[in-house]
Write an enzyme that holds these catalytic residues in place. Structure first.
Site, PDB file in Angstrom:
ATOM      1  N   GLU A 295       7.941  10.219   7.873  1.00 47.88           N
ATOM      2  CA  GLU A 295       7.023   9.254   8.481  1.00 47.88           C
ATOM      3  C   GLU A 295       7.763   7.941   8.645  1.00 47.88           C
ATOM      4  O   GLU A 295       8.696   7.634   7.901  1.00 47.88           O
ATOM      5  CB  GLU A 295       5.761   9.071   7.639  1.00 47.88           C
TER       6      GLU A 295
ATOM      7  N   ASP B 285       8.354   2.987  -6.922  1.00 48.58           N
ATOM      8  CA  ASP B 285       8.126   4.305  -7.511  1.00 48.58           C
ATOM      9  C   ASP B 285       9.084   5.345  -6.942  1.00 48.58           C
ATOM     10  O   ASP B 285       8.951   6.542  -7.214  1.00 48.58           O
ATOM     11  CB  ASP B 285       6.670   4.752  -7.345  1.00 48.58           C
TER      12      ASP B 285
ATOM     13  N   LYS C 232       6.995  12.735   0.080  1.00 50.81           N
ATOM     14  CA  LYS C 232       8.194  11.934   0.324  1.00 50.81           C
ATOM     15  C   LYS C 232       8.949  11.726  -0.984  1.00 50.81           C
ATOM     16  O   LYS C 232       8.339  11.616  -2.044  1.00 50.81           O
ATOM     17  CB  LYS C 232       7.835  10.610   0.996  1.00 50.81           C
TER      18      LYS C 232
ATOM     19  N   THR D 215      -1.467  10.916   9.917  1.00 50.71           N
ATOM     20  CA  THR D 215      -0.638   9.972   9.172  1.00 50.71           C
ATOM     21  C   THR D 215      -0.703  10.254   7.674  1.00 50.71           C
ATOM     22  O   THR D 215      -1.773  10.450   7.110  1.00 50.71           O
ATOM     23  CB  THR D 215      -1.124   8.542   9.438  1.00 50.71           C
TER      24      THR D 215
ATOM     25  N   ARG E 243      -6.397   2.844  -5.240  1.00 52.51           N
ATOM     26  CA  ARG E 243      -5.415   1.773  -5.321  1.00 52.51           C
ATOM     27  C   ARG E 243      -6.183   0.460  -5.273  1.00 52.51           C
ATOM     28  O   ARG E 243      -6.945   0.223  -4.343  1.00 52.51           O
ATOM     29  CB  ARG E 243      -4.392   1.847  -4.188  1.00 52.51           C
TER      30      ARG E 243
ATOM     31  N   ASP F 280      11.702   1.972  -3.016  1.00 48.72           N
ATOM     32  CA  ASP F 280      10.562   1.160  -3.425  1.00 48.72           C
ATOM     33  C   ASP F 280      10.329   1.396  -4.918  1.00 48.72           C
ATOM     34  O   ASP F 280      11.006   2.222  -5.540  1.00 48.72           O
ATOM     35  CB  ASP F 280       9.332   1.471  -2.563  1.00 48.72           C
TER      36      ASP F 280
ATOM     37  N   ASP G 174       9.684   6.767  -4.094  1.00 49.20           N
ATOM     38  CA  ASP G 174       9.380   7.852  -3.154  1.00 49.20           C
ATOM     39  C   ASP G 174       9.781   7.493  -1.721  1.00 49.20           C
ATOM     40  O   ASP G 174       9.717   8.336  -0.828  1.00 49.20           O
ATOM     41  CB  ASP G 174       7.906   8.284  -3.231  1.00 49.20           C
ATOM     42  N   ARG G 175      10.236   6.260  -1.496  1.00 44.59           N
ATOM     43  CA  ARG G 175      10.702   5.855  -0.166  1.00 44.59           C
ATOM     44  C   ARG G 175      12.156   5.404  -0.245  1.00 44.59           C
ATOM     45  O   ARG G 175      12.643   5.039  -1.310  1.00 44.59           O
ATOM     46  CB  ARG G 175       9.845   4.703   0.373  1.00 44.59           C
TER      47      ARG G 175
ATOM     48  N   SER H 137       2.955   2.101  -6.059  1.00 46.65           N
ATOM     49  CA  SER H 137       4.098   2.148  -5.149  1.00 46.65           C
ATOM     50  C   SER H 137       4.666   0.759  -4.902  1.00 46.65           C
ATOM     51  O   SER H 137       5.134   0.112  -5.815  1.00 46.65           O
ATOM     52  CB  SER H 137       3.685   2.840  -3.846  1.00 46.65           C
TER      53      SER H 137
END
Length: 609
Positions: free
Chosen positions: A420, A320, A434, A396, A59, A318, A322-323, A161
């Site tokens: 998470e 992308d 996620k 994490t 990233r 978000d 996934d959250r 993301s």
């Protein structure tokens, strides 16, 4: 001219002359401007060090040089990954890989997620590997779903993301459908360095897109994904009749179409879409940070639409998808943005409740598991203790939870839920990561069900805490771009008071009962003082357990220049003095900042308001 002989920049500039298609990467206007202006600092930033490939993949900003995401570094990364897969998986050419991408684009550098995904496809096709390349943007969860559904060797998702608009990323999934973990990251990183020179056909996206090895999984996966998540729809009749009004925003990302489809799959009333944010826009024009985790600032337009339509709940993905973030209008008229830990409590309670309704065999609960990361709330542990299922915490990141979920399912265990605190939820084992799309539909059903009982999300959360014990958390971060400062801060905690290998025993008025350091592998709670969870010397992470029931973890981020801290006060059932508990946690956080961060405060930037 003016570039020293033998320098990385001189070598790269001369090198790209051999590859005309690579010229625009290193010779575009921003690089020419840097050289013309003699901007050594900017050149050094771009060319002095290569992006590190880790368990989070890559990233970085899109731009020129080996420290940035561009055509050349994408090709080099994919060549390394391809070679590592050839060495690791014997039938790669029979099974193939999947590649997805979001809507990010960076006109100044010519980079875009779609372009990078096409280049990655060209690399694999040049080696005779079948590629399932999505023909349009997709949510990140579609890639791990496709790996599992089609039995592929690996998956790549090109996305950054919720990072700033200039960034992009390269996220990698293994054949088990979960993100890669050690030692794959080290093996891929080594293979990248051994395959830096572009292969002749790696640039040739035009030919790759005509190849018989290229397949488009878009339609099939759209059908199969929504069929898979429908297994988690348990109250279809309530959904059909529900009058609950919900607003959804995709924050200029990919989520709009897919969340609409998820609600339809659950027979839920379609959510109102925030018009200004529903279509993908890589400029993210209406938000300073495209991250719903930041709270109200990202949700301003959602609140306005909710007020207009009379909606009581806001859902936000978000970019992308996934959250998932959720906010609810309170009786006071104010909006409450739930924390990731609070949503973990609500979704964990709901998913277990739905399972129990479907299963009359009391013994079956012994086969159930829920997971959360070690910096997340311990509320699932409290629920598990009372209800009889298993709870485990992992390191994490969903890479650890996804891999652990796969291990457990291979042992015929059922992983109902994992989460998470960074608003990430795995509500279905069909995606070992996620997934903000399935989480949105499942949350929609929970909201509709509670509405039939005239119960709000806030009221249900209070009920959960009263039954299983209040778990109050407070998380934030400091921004720090200087690695030396970060190392100094953590080394001071390991050599507290100037005594080598000595950790603090108190923090202000709060006594410390235990210390776990997952950078060095130390855990004072273990008989041999060795941590049970995996350790990593390349990242910083220390957890303090306090005698008052408080837990605090300080760690560095794998993808952002941040020192994060996570605190939680866990009270037993029956202790419902919430104002006192909140005051106690506030005092603990103040003490941590004063005692553990203060010596470096002038070198740290607090979280933006």
């Amino acid at each position: 001219s003016g570039v020293p002989q033998g320098s990385a920049l001189r070598l790269l500039l001369s090198y790209t002359e051999k590859f005309p298609l690579g010229l625009r990467i290193h010779k575009h206007s921003s690089l020419q401007d840097m050289v013309k202006e003699g901007n050594k600092e900017a050149l050094k930033k771009c060319f002095s060090s290569r992006m590190e490939f880790g368990t989070a993949g890559l990233r970085a900003a899109m731009g020129p040089g080996i420290s940035c995401m561009n055509d050349l570094t994408i090709i080099q990364t994919t060549q390394g990954f391809c070679c590592y897969l050839e060495q690791s998986i014997g039938n790669l050419k029979e099974r193939g890989v999947v590649i997805g991408y979001d809507a990010r684009a960076h006109p100044p550098s010519g980079g875009s997620s779609k372009r990078f995904a096409s280049l990655a496809a060209a690399v694999f096709i040049s080696r005779g590997v079948p590629v399932h390349l999505f023909s349009d943007i997709t949510p990140t969860p579609f890639v791990p779903f496709t790996v599992s559904h089609l039995g592929l060797c690996a998956g790549i998702m090109v996305t950054a993301s919720h990072n700033p608009k200039q960034d992009n990323g390269y996220k990698v999934y293994w054949e088990n459908g979960a993100q890669i973990v050690t030692p794959h990251d080290k093996g891929i990183s080594k293979a990248i360095m051994e395959n830096l020179e572009p292969w002749p056909e790696s640039w040739n996206t035009e030919e790759a897109l005509k190849s018989t090895l290229l397949k488009d999984p878009y339609q099939d996966i759209n059908t199969e994904y929504f069929k898979a998540i429908q297994k988690h729809c348990h109250h279809r009749e309530i959904n059909k009749k529900s009058e609950v009004k919900i607003v959804h925003t995709s924050v200029h990302g990919v989520g709009h179409t897919f969340v609409q489809s998820a609600f339809k799959a659950f027979d839920l009333r379609p959510p109102y879409a925030v018009e200004e944010q529903k279509d993908p826009d890589p400029e993210f024009p209406t938000v300073k940070y495209p991250n719903p985790e930041e709270g109200e600032g990202v949700l301003t337009l959602s609140f306005a639409l909710a007020e207009k339509e009379g909606a009581s709940v806001v859902l936000a993905n978000d970019p992308d998808a996934d959250r998932l973030a959720i906010a609810e209008k309170q009786e006071s008229g104010q909006w409450r943005v739930f924390s990731g830990n609070e949503l973990g409590a609500l979704l964990g309670w709901w998913i277990f409740r739905c399972w129990r309704e479907q299963n009359s065999d009391a013994a079956a609960v012994k086969n159930l598991y829920m997971l959360s990361s070690t910096v997340s709330s311990k509320i699932l542990r409290a629920i598990a203790l009372k209800e009889g299922f298993h709870f485990e915490e992992t390191l994490t990141g969903f890479k650890w939870m996804g891999n652990r979920a796969r291990d457990l399912s291979d042992q015929d265990k059922t992983v109902l839920f994992a989460f998470e605190e960074a608003i990430g939820y795995m509500c279905s084992p069909s995606v070992l990561d996620k997934d903000g799309v399935s989480a949105a539909a499942i949350a929609g059903e929970m909201i509709s069900f509670l509405a039939t009982k005239k119960i709000s999300l806030s009221q249900q959360l209070t009920t959960i805490y009263e039954e299983y014990g209040y778990h109050i958390s407070k998380n934030s971060y400091f921004i720090c771009h200087d690695q030396a400062v970060i190392r100094s801060l953590f080394e001071r905690l390991r050599n507290y008071g100037g005594t080598k290998d000595s950790y603090p025993t108190e923090c202000g008025r709060f006594a410390i009962d235990a210390v776990r350091d997952l950078t060095t592998g130390y855990d004072s709670n273990q008989p041999d003082k060795k941590a049970v969870l995996p350790t990593s010397s390349s990242s910083q992470m220390i957890t303090f357990t306090f005698s008052n029931g408080g837990v605090a973890t300080m760690r560095t981020s794998g993808t952002e220049p941040k020192i994060k801290y996570y605190t939680e006060l866990c009270a037993p059932p029956g202790n419902s003095d919430v104002p006192h508990l909140k005051k106690e946690l506030d005092d603990l956080v103040d003490a941590i900042i004063e005692n553990f961060f203060e010596p470096d405060k002038n070198k740290l930037q607090p979280k933006p308001q």
